[in-house]
Design an enzyme around this catalytic site. Structure first.
Site, PDB file in Angstrom:
ATOM      1  N   ASN A   1       0.810  -1.219   0.000  1.00  9.50           N
ATOM      2  CA  ASN A   1       0.000   0.000   0.000  1.00  9.50           C
ATOM      3  C   ASN A   1       0.847   1.274   0.000  1.00  9.50           C
ATOM      4  O   ASN A   1       0.332   2.362   0.272  1.00  9.50           O
ATOM      5  CB  ASN A   1      -0.918   0.028   1.228  1.00  9.50           C
TER       6      ASN A   1
ATOM      7  N   HIS B   1     -14.620  -1.955   5.297  1.00  7.64           N
ATOM      8  CA  HIS B   1     -13.504  -2.703   5.878  1.00  7.64           C
ATOM      9  C   HIS B   1     -13.914  -3.397   7.172  1.00  7.64           C
ATOM     10  O   HIS B   1     -14.787  -2.927   7.909  1.00  7.64           O
ATOM     11  CB  HIS B   1     -12.342  -1.734   6.157  1.00  7.64           C
TER      12      HIS B   1
ATOM     13  N   GLU C   1     -16.270   3.717   3.197  1.00 10.36           N
ATOM     14  CA  GLU C   1     -14.914   4.040   2.768  1.00 10.36           C
ATOM     15  C   GLU C   1     -15.024   5.000   1.584  1.00 10.36           C
ATOM     16  O   GLU C   1     -16.037   5.024   0.875  1.00 10.36           O
ATOM     17  CB  GLU C   1     -14.164   2.778   2.344  1.00 10.36           C
TER      18      GLU C   1
ATOM     19  N   SER D   1     -10.898  -0.825  -0.224  1.00  7.27           N
ATOM     20  CA  SER D   1      -9.538  -1.356  -0.220  1.00  7.27           C
ATOM     21  C   SER D   1      -9.360  -2.620  -1.045  1.00  7.27           C
ATOM     22  O   SER D   1      -8.248  -2.922  -1.483  1.00  7.27           O
ATOM     23  CB  SER D   1      -9.101  -1.624   1.222  1.00  7.27           C
TER      24      SER D   1
ATOM     25  N   ASP E   1     -14.018   6.541   5.932  1.00  7.25           N
ATOM     26  CA  ASP E   1     -12.675   5.991   6.049  1.00  7.25           C
ATOM     27  C   ASP E   1     -11.936   6.355   4.761  1.00  7.25           C
ATOM     28  O   ASP E   1     -12.241   5.844   3.691  1.00  7.25           O
ATOM     29  CB  ASP E   1     -12.739   4.475   6.226  1.00  7.25           C
TER      30      ASP E   1
ATOM     31  N   HIS F   1      -7.351   4.855   1.939  1.00  9.28           N
ATOM     32  CA  HIS F   1      -6.742   4.532   0.653  1.00  9.28           C
ATOM     33  C   HIS F   1      -6.851   5.670  -0.356  1.00  9.28           C
ATOM     34  O   HIS F   1      -6.506   5.488  -1.529  1.00  9.28           O
ATOM     35  CB  HIS F   1      -7.350   3.241   0.091  1.00  9.28           C
TER      36      HIS F   1
ATOM     37  N   LYS G   1      -0.388   4.061   4.459  1.00  7.16           N
ATOM     38  CA  LYS G   1      -0.616   3.763   3.046  1.00  7.16           C
ATOM     39  C   LYS G   1       0.247   4.716   2.214  1.00  7.16           C
ATOM     40  O   LYS G   1       1.453   4.560   2.158  1.00  7.16           O
ATOM     41  CB  LYS G   1      -2.106   3.881   2.722  1.00  7.16           C
TER      42      LYS G   1
END
Length: 393
Positions: A48, A139, A183, A187, A212, A215, A240
């Site tokens: 990541n 997640h 998110e 992910s 979230d 990423h 990340k």
């Protein structure tokens, strides 16, 4: 040996039979592009480190400098004597990046989601069990935080704002506290939540939107700001695109003070050590200037999606630096991972429960350390009719 241990052994045998058993693999890393396992070196497409910062001299130098000046440990939790003045410096930088009122640095992304959500959904504070609406593919740490709070999740179909609107409509007039969880970039799929529509629904239904942004932070959005502009609370990580370790919660001043008083992950956890904070601080200084790297990563991911599509692989709805190759069965995903490893490319097979049953896949992550040649080599390794295809899995 206790009798219970035999039950654990039986569980492991079942996982082995179903191609779901996991194990730890010793890996040596000396640069951002490759990893070494035993005597073999592989191009790494499984990490990541999107901006290839974990070996950046600026991060290493500041980590070393802060270790020398402040020591290698924080010595206590932040509420005891661990709240080094370094935290305020970093929290101010994150708040500016995220354009939020306040920030609270925490130990890890999983810990942040688990303990922040538990604190926010506390029915003894809210007066009743909250109404929590959550994307079904969020997640595991998000689902864990909900479970830890005792709040029941109402899960809406993945990225389906219309379904979310329908669910929210069922509670029109209900005065219980409402929360929406998503998110920004998912992910395991590399797709993006419809945050504008979800933000509108949050305002219409007086719901707190919690995003979230792990990423997206650093790698997406203007200046690496991420994609959480509609959110009331943003949770993300430094592990990340920022190349280091740790997590943050961006929110209002009121919520920050509340979490200091109620969030177990902050209250009972030793504070991050100075070397880790030094690397984070340096990454935050670098991120706004890395537009060219962000463009490169996006170009590499698109190059791969186009090439994989021409080979009849299913890359789902990915539009970001994360691209899945959806194989279907666990065996197909493992076989495809082995095929690529034999060709010199390290790509991990992702299987249930991390992803839904029947959608086992390879998860490829593209970084600023990769080259166009790496992508073309990876596609050449995939261009073999003996390799399992998602269309036939």
């Amino acid at each position: 040996m206790p009798g219970s241990e035999s039950r654990y052994g039986a569980y492991l045998e079942t996982r082995e039979r179903d191609d779901l058993r996991r194990g730890l693999m010793g890996i040596e890393a000396r640069d951002a592009r490759t990893i070494r396992i035993g005597k073999e070196t592989y191009v790494n497409f499984a990490g990541n480190d999107y901006l290839a910062l974990r070996f950046h001299p600026a991060l290493i130098n500041r980590a070393e400098a802060w270790a020398e000046e402040h020591g290698v440990g924080s010595g206590a939790s932040r509420l005891v004597t661990g709240n080094l003045d370094l935290f305020a410096r970093i929290e101010a930088k994150v708040a500016a990046l995220k354009q939020m009122q306040a920030v609270l640095v925490m130990a890890s992304g999983f810990q942040a989601n688990a303990s922040v959500l538990q604190a926010l959904f506390d029915r003894s504070v809210l007066g009743a069990e909250p109404l929590v609406f959550s994307d079904r593919l969020n997640h595991a740490s998000i689902h864990f935080g909900c479970a830890a709070s005792g709040a029941r999740e109402t899960r809406y179909r993945h990225r389906d704002a219309a379904h979310l609107a329908s669910l929210l409509g069922q509670y029109q007039g209900d005065d219980r506290a409402k929360f929406i969880l998503t998110e920004s970039v998912f992910s395991m799929d590399g797709d993006v939540a419809p945050l504008v529509e979800i933000g509108r629904l949050a305002r219409e239904h007086d719901a707190m939107l919690i995003v979230d942004d792990a990423h997206a932070t650093g790698i997406l959005g203007e200046g690496g700001r991420g994609l959480s502009g509609e959110a009331d609370v943003v949770i993300g990580t430094f592990s990340k695109a920022l190349g280091g370790f740790g997590a943050y919660v961006a929110c209002s001043d009121t919520l920050r003070d509340y979490l200091i008083n109620r969030c177990t992950g902050l209250i009972y956890s030793t504070a991050l050590p100075p070397p880790v904070l030094g690397a984070v601080d340096a990454a935050l200084d670098l991120v706004p200037s890395l537009d060219a790297d962000r463009v490169q990563v996006a170009s590499l991911a698109e190059r791969f999606r186009v090439g994989a599509g021409s080979l009849d692989f299913n890359t789902g709805a990915s539009t970001t630096q994360i691209v899945p190759l959806i194989a279907g069965s666990n065996h197909a995903a493992l076989s495809l991972s082995k095929r690529l490893r034999d060709a010199g490319y390290f790509v991990t097979a992702i299987r249930p429960p991390t992803v839904p049953a029947g959608t086992a896949r390879l998860r490829l992550a593209f970084t600023a350390a990769h080259t166009a040649g790496d992508i073309d080599g990876l596609l050449n390794a995939l261009d073999d009719r003996a390799v399992p295809r998602s269309a036939t899995a």
